[in-house]
Design an enzyme around this catalytic site. Structure first.
Site, PDB file in Angstrom:
ATOM      1  N   HIS A 236      35.869  28.083  39.711  1.00  0.00           N
ATOM      2  CA  HIS A 236      35.067  29.261  39.437  1.00  0.00           C
ATOM      3  C   HIS A 236      34.451  29.456  38.073  1.00  0.00           C
ATOM      4  O   HIS A 236      33.165  29.201  37.809  1.00  0.00           O
ATOM      5  CB  HIS A 236      35.992  30.606  39.666  1.00  0.00           C
ATOM      6  CG  HIS A 236      36.651  30.510  40.895  1.00  0.00           C
ATOM      7  ND1 HIS A 236      36.117  30.698  42.158  1.00  0.00           N
ATOM      8  CD2 HIS A 236      38.008  30.284  41.319  1.00  0.00           C
ATOM      9  CE1 HIS A 236      37.007  30.673  43.241  1.00  0.00           C
ATOM     10  NE2 HIS A 236      37.938  30.533  42.666  1.00  0.00           N
TER      11      HIS A 236
HETATM   12  O1  RIB Z   1      37.850  35.060  41.612  1.00  0.00           O
HETATM   13  C1  RIB Z   1      38.085  34.283  40.729  1.00  0.00           C
HETATM   14  C2  RIB Z   1      38.148  34.755  39.304  1.00  0.00           C
HETATM   15  O2  RIB Z   1      39.651  35.290  39.440  1.00  0.00           O
HETATM   16  C3  RIB Z   1      38.304  33.560  38.371  1.00  0.00           C
HETATM   17  O3  RIB Z   1      37.924  34.017  36.908  1.00  0.00           O
HETATM   18  C4  RIB Z   1      39.956  33.098  38.297  1.00  0.00           C
HETATM   19  O4  RIB Z   1      40.244  32.667  36.795  1.00  0.00           O
HETATM   20  C5  RIB Z   1      40.312  34.493  38.319  1.00  0.00           C
HETATM   21  O5  RIB Z   1      40.262  35.309  37.293  1.00  0.00           O
END
Ligand code: RIB
Ligand code: CA
Length: 311
Positions: A236
């Site tokens: 992500h």
């Molecule tokens: O949904 C994904 C996000 O949530 C990313 O930033 C991961 O590190 C968590 O914080």
């Protein structure tokens, strides 16, 4: 491109930091930390451990310990109880800076110097609080690049993505700021799957940095394989850094985005007015497509840039 990275390390945050600090393109000035994946005490410790791993002495400023009004949630199930469970990066070499994140952000963004790009990788509480306490910092912000939301399904609730669910009100405050926003949601990050073949290419770089990065991703993949049936972990947070380094790998579309702050089923859901039905002007450019091969090529190149170290 002077940059401040606000994060909640977190394995994918750690990989985003590794990509950002592999060269000087982003001119990262400091790291601010937030609760999120785990407690702010732990995310701050993790941020320092990651910087130690990367050989960086950037200052780390600890931020919010809770959301404005949102639910107290964490994502330890993905990242492990410490938020950066494996591999063991050892104890942090130093303490965080004595200036708290909100104060640091207000000072850094009010200095009258270069406009700063803010990269937001966790709940948006720190950024929202700084904007509320000192609205004039907006003049010191070039743009905000956010990992958050999703144009399709959620991950921490059926409707909501974790960062926006953790603090829906903070997300709305930032989306209402009038600042240039680039938004990367699960609809693109769930296309960046660290498959065994891609992990193999990463390991084949053959350095300690590539080995540790691959080990982090291998730890991270458990939930993605078991819950989502993916062929590996979804990366992500590194999306934001990839965009800053190689924007052409993304397809971005301007649209109005808001967050459901009402209680109930869709709390924290990002709502995208793709067709301008509500008549409000766009407040963000939203990533609607990505070239996964270009992303993983860039990840490999950034990790390969680190010299091999004995560890
Ligand atoms: O949904 C994904 C996000 O949530 C990313 O930033 C991961 O590190 C968590 O914080
Ligand atoms: Ca994160």
């Amino acid at each position: 491109m002077p940059t401040i990275i606000d994060c909640d390390p977190g394995i994918d945050d750690a990989i985003a930091l590794a990509m950002a600090l592999a060269g000087n393109e982003l001119d990262v000035r400091a790291i601010t930390t937030s609760y999120g994946n785990v407690s702010v005490s732990q995310t701050t410790t993790n941020a320092i451990r990651v910087l130690d791993w990367l050989g960086s002495d950037l200052p780390v400023h600890a931020g919010a310990s809770r959301s404005l009004l949102g639910p107290a949630i964490d994502a330890a199930v993905y990242h492990g109880a410490t938020g950066l469970e494996a591999p063991d990066l050892g104890k942090p070499s130093r303490l965080p800076d004595s200036t708290a994140a909100i104060r640091f952000l207000i000072d850094a963004l009010s200095s009258g110097g270069d406009k700063i790009t803010i990269v937001a990788l966790g709940p948006l509480t720190n950024i929202a609080l700084a904007l509320r306490i000192e609205p004039s910092i907006a003049d010191g912000i070039e743009r905000i690049v956010i990992m958050g939301g999703s144009t399709d399904y959620g991950n921490d609730s059926p409707a909501a993505e974790f960062n926006f669910l953790a603090d829906p009100h903070a997300a709305q405050i930032v989306l209402d700021s009038g600042l240039p926003i680039s938004l990367f949601g699960l609809n693109v990050t769930h296309r960046l799957i660290a498959t065994p073949e891609r992990l193999g290419r990463l390991r084949a770089i053959g350095t300690s940095t590539s080995r540790i990065t691959a080990d982090m991703i291998a730890y991270f993949e458990a939930v993605y394989v078991q819950r989502y049936g993916f062929a590996g972990a979804a990366l992500h947070d590194p999306c934001t850094i990839a965009y800053l380094l190689e924007p052409s790998m993304f397809d971005m579309r301007p649209m109005r985005v808001d967050v459901d702050t009402s209680s109930g089923l869709s709390l924290g859901r990002a709502v995208y007015d793709v067709w301008g039905i509500a008549g409000a002007a766009p407040n963000a450019e939203v990533a609607v497509d990505v070239d996964p091969e270009a992303f993983f090529d860039l990840l490999d190149a950034r990790i390969a840039a680190y010299p091999s170290r004995s560890s």
